[in-house]
Design a protein around this motif. Structure first.
Motif, mmCIF file in Angstrom:
data_model
loop_
_atom_site.group_PDB
_atom_site.id
_atom_site.type_symbol
_atom_site.label_atom_id
_atom_site.label_comp_id
_atom_site.label_asym_id
_atom_site.label_seq_id
_atom_site.Cartn_x
_atom_site.Cartn_y
_atom_site.Cartn_z
ATOM 1 N N THR A 1 0.852 -1.195 0.000
ATOM 2 C CA THR A 1 0.000 0.000 0.000
ATOM 3 C C THR A 1 0.888 1.244 0.000
ATOM 4 O OG1 THR A 1 -1.625 -1.237 1.282
ATOM 5 C CG2 THR A 1 -1.867 1.165 1.265
ATOM 6 N N GLU B 1 1.504 4.239 -2.677
ATOM 7 C CA GLU B 1 1.395 5.666 -2.320
ATOM 8 C C GLU B 1 2.644 6.424 -2.765
ATOM 9 O OE1 GLU B 1 -1.042 4.922 1.802
ATOM 10 O OE2 GLU B 1 0.394 6.561 1.774
ATOM 11 N N VAL C 1 -8.350 -2.935 -2.122
ATOM 12 C CA VAL C 1 -8.633 -1.502 -1.927
ATOM 13 C C VAL C 1 -7.402 -0.613 -2.101
ATOM 14 C CG1 VAL C 1 -10.632 -1.871 -0.431
ATOM 15 C CG2 VAL C 1 -8.357 -1.769 0.583
ATOM 16 N N SER C 2 -6.223 -1.109 -1.735
ATOM 17 C CA SER C 2 -5.016 -0.271 -1.781
ATOM 18 C C SER C 2 -4.707 0.245 -3.177
ATOM 19 C CB SER C 2 -3.803 -1.057 -1.289
ATOM 20 O OG SER C 2 -4.035 -1.529 0.003
ATOM 21 N N ASP D 1 -6.896 3.249 -3.202
ATOM 22 C CA ASP D 1 -6.627 4.162 -2.079
ATOM 23 C C ASP D 1 -5.438 5.087 -2.316
ATOM 24 O OD1 ASP D 1 -8.421 4.069 0.064
ATOM 25 O OD2 ASP D 1 -7.604 2.159 0.784
ATOM 26 N N VAL E 1 -6.667 7.822 -4.541
ATOM 27 C CA VAL E 1 -7.755 8.594 -3.923
ATOM 28 C C VAL E 1 -7.175 9.531 -2.858
ATOM 29 C CG1 VAL E 1 -9.809 8.392 -2.450
ATOM 30 C CG2 VAL E 1 -9.563 6.921 -4.459
ATOM 31 N N LEU E 2 -6.142 9.073 -2.144
ATOM 32 C CA LEU E 2 -5.476 9.914 -1.134
ATOM 33 C C LEU E 2 -4.908 11.195 -1.742
ATOM 34 C CD1 LEU E 2 -3.352 7.626 1.221
ATOM 35 C CD2 LEU E 2 -5.134 9.241 1.897
ATOM 36 N N LEU F 1 -14.600 -3.046 -6.452
ATOM 37 C CA LEU F 1 -14.486 -1.751 -5.758
ATOM 38 C C LEU F 1 -15.593 -0.774 -6.154
ATOM 39 C CD1 LEU F 1 -10.630 -1.046 -5.783
ATOM 40 C CD2 LEU F 1 -12.013 -2.162 -4.019
ATOM 41 N N ALA G 1 -16.959 3.342 -0.753
ATOM 42 C CA ALA G 1 -15.907 4.305 -1.135
ATOM 43 C C ALA G 1 -15.707 4.335 -2.648
ATOM 44 C CB ALA G 1 -14.599 3.977 -0.427
ATOM 45 N N TYR H 1 -15.785 7.781 -4.627
ATOM 46 C CA TYR H 1 -14.560 8.354 -5.201
ATOM 47 C C TYR H 1 -14.280 7.970 -6.648
ATOM 48 C CZ TYR H 1 -13.424 9.318 -0.316
ATOM 49 O OH TYR H 1 -13.448 9.758 0.974
#
Ligand SMILES: *Cc1c(COP(=O)(O)O)cnc(C)c1O
Length: 375
Positions: free
Chosen positions: A56, A60, A82-83, A86, A89-90, A323, A328, A332
């Motif tokens: 994850t 990022e 999800v990662s 994510d 999305v972050l 997803l 979420a 998103y």
């Protein structure tokens, strides 16, 4: 009970961890972190491997390195962990989900181009079950539209596509060493960097926005805050646990492949009879037996099969809930085109036990019980 997963453990890990503790060297980028990164670089022929606290976090980091900004669109499958979403999305980006191929459960490369808009910045192929996406097509689309590619190779260590190791084909690749993966450090991962010119920026982001890595190499006199960043270094104790497995990585890989092939052979008669669908490994792909999955007729049959196996002390599990159907994902992201395969195929798929210490006798027993269900 036959567990679904047993985390890999190699006895030498206890000695290596003890060495870290005795030497009071448990912080990041110690001896074992270096050994693991060097091993991965050698095996994958990538410019640089940075060990991280998770896949994850590696994703990022890749999103930060790719300069992802609010409103950017990123194309990925909906059938993933999800990662994958994510990390983008972050940064305020929008995951744009496209359908998968039923044969590999990977992103359908023929549907990517139609999802591209003027906001699209990149593509995130996920190599499901350690079996590669159609990377030639994906890299060609990316080149023609000026997009970056970040490979979610969480499950793909030691797998290849036309001879190229997964995680090294796109601009960045992300591995996971979570306890459910082929090689584990409890929680951990790695970022693979294809182009040497991106290494320095990655080192800075991983070290809280400082040039500390240069400082340790003696390239600067003191280290300072030079950019944004975070803390993505794992403890050397976790790396010590992982290194013990990397030392016998081929033994582990061969064992997993033997179990995978045994499942495949045992269940082939059911596939030939049209009862089950077995995984496809496309020509040019060499996989790492990360997972053995099969597909039942539908959700109802799958639920009954999982219950039958459980009644026989075997833990079998389904996998991702797409997803775009999760709260979420609705908030998103968006799905481009029609969901023909993603939901339907995800509802049919079940995974059978797969781990280093599983035995051939156990695989035979599990297959016997699957056959009993269909008899
Ligand atoms: C396991 C996994 C991740 C997350 O890995 P962590 O190391 O737990 O962060 C991401 N993507 C996929 C496809 C995975 O299988």
């Amino acid at each position: 009970m036959i567990n679904f997963n047993v985390p890999p453990y190699v006895e030498t890990a206890a000695d290596y961890i003890q060495e870290c503790v005795k030497n009071q060297k448990i912080c990041g980028d110690g001896t074992y972190t270096k050994k693991c990164s060097a091993w991965i670089e050698e095996r994958t022929h990538t410019a640089k491997c940075l060990l991280t606290t998770s896949c994850t976090h590696a994703t990022e980091m890749a999103a930060l390195l790719a300069g992802v900004k609010a409103g950017d669109e990123v194309i990925m499958p909906s059938y993933t962990f999800v990662s994958t979403a994510d990390a983008f999305v972050l940064r305020g980006a929008v995951p744009v989900f496209v359908d998968i191929r039923p044969d590999t459960m990977n992103i359908d490369e023929t549907k990517i181009e139609a999802a591209i808009t003027e906001r699209t910045k990149g593509i995130v192929p996920v190599h499901y079950a350690g079996i590669s996406c159609e990377m030639d097509t994906i890299m060609d689309i990316a080149a023609r539209h000026g997009l970056w590619v970040i490979e979610d190779a969480a499950q793909g260590i030691l797998s290849t596509y036309k001879g190229k190791p997964l995680g090294t084909i796109g601009d960045y690749g992300c591995f996971s060493f979570h306890e459910t993966k082929n090689y584990s450090m409890g929680e951990g991962g790695a970022l693979l960097i294809r182009d040497a010119e991106n290494i320095e920026h990655a080192e800075i982001i991983r070290e809280k926005g400082t040039d500390r890595s240069k400082f340790f190499r003696g390239q600067v006199d003191k280290y300072t805050w030079v950019d944004y960043g975070s803390s993505y270094l794992p403890s050397d104790m976790n790396a010590a646990y992982l290194y013990a497995q990397l030392e016998i990585a081929d033994v582990i890989n061969d064992k997993r492949l033997a179990l995978w092939n045994r499942y495949y052979e045992n269940l082939s008669p059911l596939a030939e009879a049209g009862k089950l669908v077995l995984p496809t490994v496309p020509a040019g792909c060499v996989h790492n037996a990360h997972m053995f999955y099969a597909k039942a007729a539908d959700l109802k049959e799958r639920t009954a099969l999982i219950a039958h196996l459980k009644a026989n002390e075997i833990l079998s599990v389904f996998h991702y809930i797409p997803l775009h159907t999760a709260p979420a994902g609705v908030k998103y992201g968006r799905f481009h085109g029609e969901d023909i395969c993603t939901t339907r195929e995800s509802e049919r798929l079940f995974r059978l036990p797969m781990y280093y210490t599983l035995t051939e006798e156990q695989v035979d027993y599990i297959c016997e019980k699957v056959k009993e269900f269909y008899a």
